[in-house]
Design a protein around this motif. Sequence first.
Motif, PDB file in Angstrom:
ATOM      1  N   PRO A 274      33.359  31.460  33.790  1.00  0.00           N
ATOM      2  CA  PRO A 274      33.724  31.497  32.371  1.00  0.00           C
ATOM      3  C   PRO A 274      32.909  32.522  31.575  1.00  0.00           C
ATOM      4  O   PRO A 274      33.429  33.155  30.648  1.00  0.00           O
ATOM      5  CB  PRO A 274      33.430  30.067  31.896  1.00  0.00           C
ATOM      6  N   LEU A 275      31.649  32.703  31.931  1.00  0.00           N
ATOM      7  CA  LEU A 275      30.816  33.690  31.249  1.00  0.00           C
ATOM      8  C   LEU A 275      31.266  35.104  31.604  1.00  0.00           C
ATOM      9  O   LEU A 275      31.220  36.006  30.764  1.00  0.00           O
ATOM     10  CB  LEU A 275      29.345  33.483  31.625  1.00  0.00           C
TER      11      LEU A 275
ATOM     12  N   ALA B  16      34.336  36.074  29.609  1.00  0.00           N
ATOM     13  CA  ALA B  16      34.051  36.405  28.218  1.00  0.00           C
ATOM     14  C   ALA B  16      33.429  37.792  28.065  1.00  0.00           C
ATOM     15  O   ALA B  16      33.215  38.247  26.940  1.00  0.00           O
ATOM     16  CB  ALA B  16      33.108  35.357  27.627  1.00  0.00           C
ATOM     17  N   ASP B  17      33.144  38.453  29.166  1.00  0.00           N
ATOM     18  CA  ASP B  17      32.524  39.781  29.138  1.00  0.00           C
ATOM     19  C   ASP B  17      33.348  40.710  30.030  1.00  0.00           C
ATOM     20  O   ASP B  17      33.068  40.856  31.217  1.00  0.00           O
ATOM     21  CB  ASP B  17      31.083  39.698  29.641  1.00  0.00           C
TER      22      ASP B  17
ATOM     23  N   ASP C 257      42.483  34.895  34.581  1.00  0.00           N
ATOM     24  CA  ASP C 257      41.951  36.187  34.141  1.00  0.00           C
ATOM     25  C   ASP C 257      41.875  37.175  35.290  1.00  0.00           C
ATOM     26  O   ASP C 257      42.074  38.379  35.114  1.00  0.00           O
ATOM     27  CB  ASP C 257      40.575  36.009  33.496  1.00  0.00           C
TER      28      ASP C 257
END
Length: 368
Positions: free
Chosen positions: A163-164, A167-168, A231
């Motif tokens: 998830p991190l 986000a990047d 994603d």
Amino acid sequence: MSVDDRDMPAPSVEDLTGAGQIDADPFAAARLQAITTQEAIQQMTGADMRQHALKTFITLGLADSLDDDEFRTSDELAEICQADPQMMARFLYAMHAHGVLTTDERGNYGLTPLGQTLRPGGAMSAALGVITSPLWQQAGDNLAATICTGRPHSLNGEETPYPLLAADPGLAGMFDTFMSSRTTGLAATLSARNFAGFRTVADLGGGDGTLLAAILTAHPHLDGILIERADVAARTEHRLAEQGLTGRVQIIAGDIFDDLCPPADLIIVSSILHNRDDPANLKLLGNARQALEKAGPHAELWVVEVPLPVPGLHSHGIDLDLRMMSLFAGGRERTLPQYQNLLAQARLDLINVVPLPGDHHLMIAMTD
């Protein structure tokens, strides 16, 4: 220790062990132990400086300052990088020793094949971008807290770093390239195997499709299924389309630990099980078993991991286990018997184990 003692060069192991010197000097064995211990610690701590040196090589743009067959003097490279000539000379000397640079007959510097991979967008450049990112560095720095609390200390409550990463986008792209580069050699090895008995290959958690693309390209009779997080699946679809494989691959955006896999007579789970704990893996393997049973009695599961060695020995799996500990809640490397037990709990029989390059092993299992 006196100043004179500090200035004396350390004796070599050969000096201490030759001509019965250890027997003659009662302190020689202790001195030998101190020297070998110091060398071992220096080797372990030296990896940190080598990592910084590689990142510096990229930051200075040295890989881009040299064409594949071009050689430049140290002063020329210092001028291009706007660096101090003496410092640059020392740095290039070190990178030559590390195999990043080579020299011609005049002592000018050029790139080795390893150095070429450090160009922006290259495999090693992406690897260093991930490994030296704040997320990865904080995970290592907080390893003690992770060990004490039993959970990765740097994930802000998340189970995995994914998830991190999502986000990047910049870090996520480097991570994809990093994983692809790690998979390239493995893909070549696995795609060389015999696939005559299979029709559909499913790659669970197949990343950007590097492995599945290599297999489908080498074996035109196969169709593929790739299941990945949403994603990643979007990026994978674009990459496989560029390789002309769109009509042969079904890309499913889903959670391989919860969602069922369509029937496939070969299912590949590569570098996945080490990310999660046993209960999560048993759910994944149970889903895989159902897909294999629907495909027929000769369907196979291929698990690729880096097993831990016997106690006391070092392998790539030892370092990976610490990485899993710091970045994945429940993530861990396992021994071959532990993998066999995990498969057995999922009612899958381990029928063969094949060593692969890079300490990887292919574990082939079938439904019981």
